[in-house]
Design an enzyme around this catalytic site. Sequence first.
Site, short mmCIF file in Angstrom:
data_model
loop_
_atom_site.label_atom_id
_atom_site.label_comp_id
_atom_site.label_asym_id
_atom_site.label_seq_id
_atom_site.Cartn_x
_atom_site.Cartn_y
_atom_site.Cartn_z
CG ASP A 161 -6.15 -4.46 -3.24
OD1 ASP A 161 -6.97 -3.55 -3.06
OD2 ASP A 161 -4.94 -4.36 -2.96
CG HIS B 191 -5.57 -2.68 0.29
ND1 HIS B 191 -4.58 -2.76 -0.67
CD2 HIS B 191 -5.12 -1.78 1.21
CE1 HIS B 191 -3.59 -1.93 -0.35
NE2 HIS B 191 -3.89 -1.33 0.78
CB SER C 115 -0.91 -0.07 1.24
OG SER C 115 -2.04 0.73 1.11
#
Lengths: 618, 618
Positions: free
Chosen positions: B325, B358, B160
């Site tokens: 995701d 995610h 991320s």
Amino acid sequence: MGDVFESTDSVRTARPLKYAQHATFHEPLELELGGRLPEVTVAFETYGRLNARRDNAVLICHALSGDSHVARHDADDDPGWWDVLVGPGKPIDTDRYFVISPNCLGGCRGTTGPDSLNPTTGQPYATDFPVVTVGDIVDVQRRLVDHLGIKRLRAVIGGSLGGHMTLTWATRLPERVAGAIAVATSARLTSQALAFDVVGRNAILRDPAYHEGRYYDQDHGPNVGLAIARMLGHITYLSRESMMQKFDAERLKPRNVRTQFETKFAVGSYLAYQADRFGERFDANSYLTLSMAIDLFDLGDTPEKLTAVLEQSSCRWLLMSFTSDWLFPPFQSREIVNALIASGRPVSYCNVESDCGHDAFLLPNQIGVYGELIRAFLANLVNGDCPNFRLSENGTVPLAASATPPSPLQVPTSPADTSIFQHRRLDYDTILDLIPPGASVLDLGCGTGELLARLRDRGHRQVMGIEWDEQAIVACVRRGLDVVQTDLNKGLAAFADGQFDIVVLSQTLQAVLDAPRVLHDMLRVGRRGIVSFPNVAYRKMRAELAQQGRAPRVHAEYGFQWHNTPYVRSLSISDFEEFCRQQGFKICQQVALDTEANAPVHNDPNLNADVAVMVLSM
Amino acid sequence: MGDVFESTDSVRTARPLKYAQHATFHEPLELELGGRLPEVTVAFETYGRLNARRDNAVLICHALSGDSHVARHDADDDPGWWDVLVGPGKPIDTDRYFVISPNCLGGCRGTTGPDSLNPTTGQPYATDFPVVTVGDIVDVQRRLVDHLGIKRLRAVIGGSLGGHMTLTWATRLPERVAGAIAVATSARLTSQALAFDVVGRNAILRDPAYHEGRYYDQDHGPNVGLAIARMLGHITYLSRESMMQKFDAERLKPRNVRTQFETKFAVGSYLAYQADRFGERFDANSYLTLSMAIDLFDLGDTPEKLTAVLEQSSCRWLLMSFTSDWLFPPFQSREIVNALIASGRPVSYCNVESDCGHDAFLLPNQIGVYGELIRAFLANLVNGDCPNFRLSENGTVPLAASATPPSPLQVPTSPADTSIFQHRRLDYDTILDLIPPGASVLDLGCGTGELLARLRDRGHRQVMGIEWDEQAIVACVRRGLDVVQTDLNKGLAAFADGQFDIVVLSQTLQAVLDAPRVLHDMLRVGRRGIVSFPNVAYRKMRAELAQQGRAPRVHAEYGFQWHNTPYVRSLSISDFEEFCRQQGFKICQQVALDTEANAPVHNDPNLNADVAVMVLSM
């Protein structure tokens, strides 16, 4: 960023809706979850004329932020939120249908809602407004339909929350609905969609300007909270792809908007603008009321419960979803379709290819598909009388001067009808001969519906198609057939054991990867299966391989070669016979054809036939 | 709802991190977008020992809400946010590597951020804290790495926002990084993800308790706004599927939590609980600072710009995304991979099958794939000296007592190596013979990498694989090979013209639907292509069809029949020769094999060979 401020809503000023009519019902409304309203007013607009038989009425149900103004009434009128669909000559043709579009209970555009005056206190209801369900909303719509003197609606149609209303009409008031068109909707929200609603409500409820709902005498209401909720909602109405197209290229070039929200990024300026405008026309308490109605809507959390509810319906159904809709994702429409199939209700379904997200159902982009499906579905609806049903009051709507009977819809010759599969005719003739009179038939890979239409013309009453191609599905619905979009490789789980007398798989076996699954499913769903396929051991193909050393080519006459054929499987009649023995399938009847000679083959079919037609059972 | 309150974050009380060390740098930090900080303190934790060569350091970069506490230091310690990955014997094995985990600039867990005291005023920075970019965050991390006396990191890893840091390290400080592992990340946010951040920031900024950022001396900060932002963020970290699993069944049974937010629905009580806890440990100004750093991160909005940036890197790369995701969707990792391919950088990539959204990169569910890929990638990294680079200060970290050289990673025999494709060996030998010494080679459908490993052992320096199967990809990375997960039917657009001397398509042509596209692409990307495929006109198969009337079966010995073979195309040597003539491909060399007799075929290959190997060029 030229189009950044194009809204998919009908953003208008909050001035009163010019063409809205109002009906007030003084009988108290008892609400599903308790509470009552002493009286209810409904704001609604109508388009077109009710015919003499009063059987051409179409009820349109709006979504969360909609209202009664579904379409322009004339060229000078404000845009309506479904102008692409509703109007003279449009898919919901106001030259043919009498369109009724009410603002829903709990709304803030003329129908009784939290901002209405409570007749018992003389103050706005505010948080005294009871919790409203979709059932309550429909109950009020029913009063309006009664008031208009309409026994039975040709169709109820709605998207999103409007789809929830459509589902409720068809299941709670089955005698009142001939056709139900539910677009981009669900039997209940996903937990993801529900969670977004929760966050939006929290933003409103915890805005200090909310004043526990009694903000009507304040300078302003919970504008910030409502704007946050709206921004969030707006993101969920768009798809990732459509946001990329709108905002990716010039991310850091916001439009200059007057707002107190962040405008550093283009997408931020867009959301700020939309949210500020929304606050000017929408009441926060209505937002809370209607979003809660959506969240509480639940036709059943298991296939069994959903089927039990949908079994209550007696109308024909059309469902549509959009491939990029992630708020009401296609699998949720499919759940409804599966439950309708399981309850034996007539249903058509298409998952329309689109990159516009949930908003697709309001946009012109895919109107060529979803609009045409609606037009064709409506045209084929028969709104017969419901003998057991009697209106309590007389109709109050002036009738059209000359009520013309609906003309049969022209079915244009689809290109697919004149396609490479014309050679199928002998195949089709054979299959038709093998189907007993009156049998119910499911056709897997039905194309434009030629076989099914011939069966229907022959008097078969229960026929249905499965097809993948969008345009072929439109053609089937034009023919008045029920067709459901399905990837055959995923099987026929929705269908019950023995649901059809005959299941047909005509010239499709060789294009399916998982043939055993499809064949097992067809023999579970049908008492008999009829399979036709090209025979790779046909003498010409044997010679091709043996003498010329070339891989056998099926339908080489259409230019199909090893690298471009749509067929991924090749088999001979002997292969298939062995396969049936292995799988325990019984071959009840076998017809071998030489389609070049246009004749049946009796001698050594595996050598002399290019197509085999087999009737199978378990 | 037993697990409803399991958090994927390391929810801890805000007490100081027990094992955090602190380093303060008194040299002012000039920030990328203007402004400066007179000094910077970094909180960090370390695990394992730095070896004598100081070449076993791994830097871990945390995401938006993370901190330095990546893993437990002992059994009594609080959980770390990446315990599944970091620790003795774990994929980032602290018995082998010296792990450094700093809290990032702008954070609120010990490193200088908006809640730190500004030494020039003695007050918290609050909104005087400058806009911080990922480049600034990395600049501070670099100071820490210098301070620890480490010239070159074995690897930088992050997911991320941490992936953004990893990308920045590898491209701005290429001489300092041997390997870069970027997980669930992107070159820039999608406009959808950016829009969610904008809404979250608006909720904080318009919370009356925000007090223009100077809330540190107030009773409380913008807790409601921060909670709204966190709820929203939380939804985006989960997938629709994982939310269904958690909340669908008992939607209306919330857990009894003490909160001022709505708790009517189970998912609402979950979000309220998570958001309230988050507010206890996180500073709203840090949230604004770091979310803006994410939103401003942009390595390039076109493939060309992205390639130009990634060309600056000189490390080996491993990228991973997760199929469900939607916040950092797989196509964004693929964009980075494509740009690395275009710039000729060594890269491996896997889009790990997961329904965890995610958050997948923080969870144990897919650790068997992503953890093993990380373990294997790290084990094969060589952290050589960077001759042109010299640290400005001496190392300050005590070295491990006995620095053992890394042992070569054991490559277990993969089941795929002993699979049905053992017969390929003659095929492989032939292909190896046809590849000139030292040639660069791309293997399409490389399986577990056997051919590529043999080439590398023969001294080829540039070899790379394309594969679809996840486990085969893990096996390739274990062998130290570069392999990129790709669906061959989608083509090789990422590769430049003539990027490889040889492109191999071994026993894969018959499994690819769009053979012309793949073959054109391979001859565009390679100066030569080597194709091997089974010959359907092999005498045995001719006899099968001609005499027994059975469809020719390739690899019938493995049980492949017409309905279950993985092969969707069948062709003979003659078919392929004709195809090459039509397409303008030149057959430079042709080797025909009878793999049953284990011998080459010289006489009438189309009849006598079961496998053909062709060298092609345009």
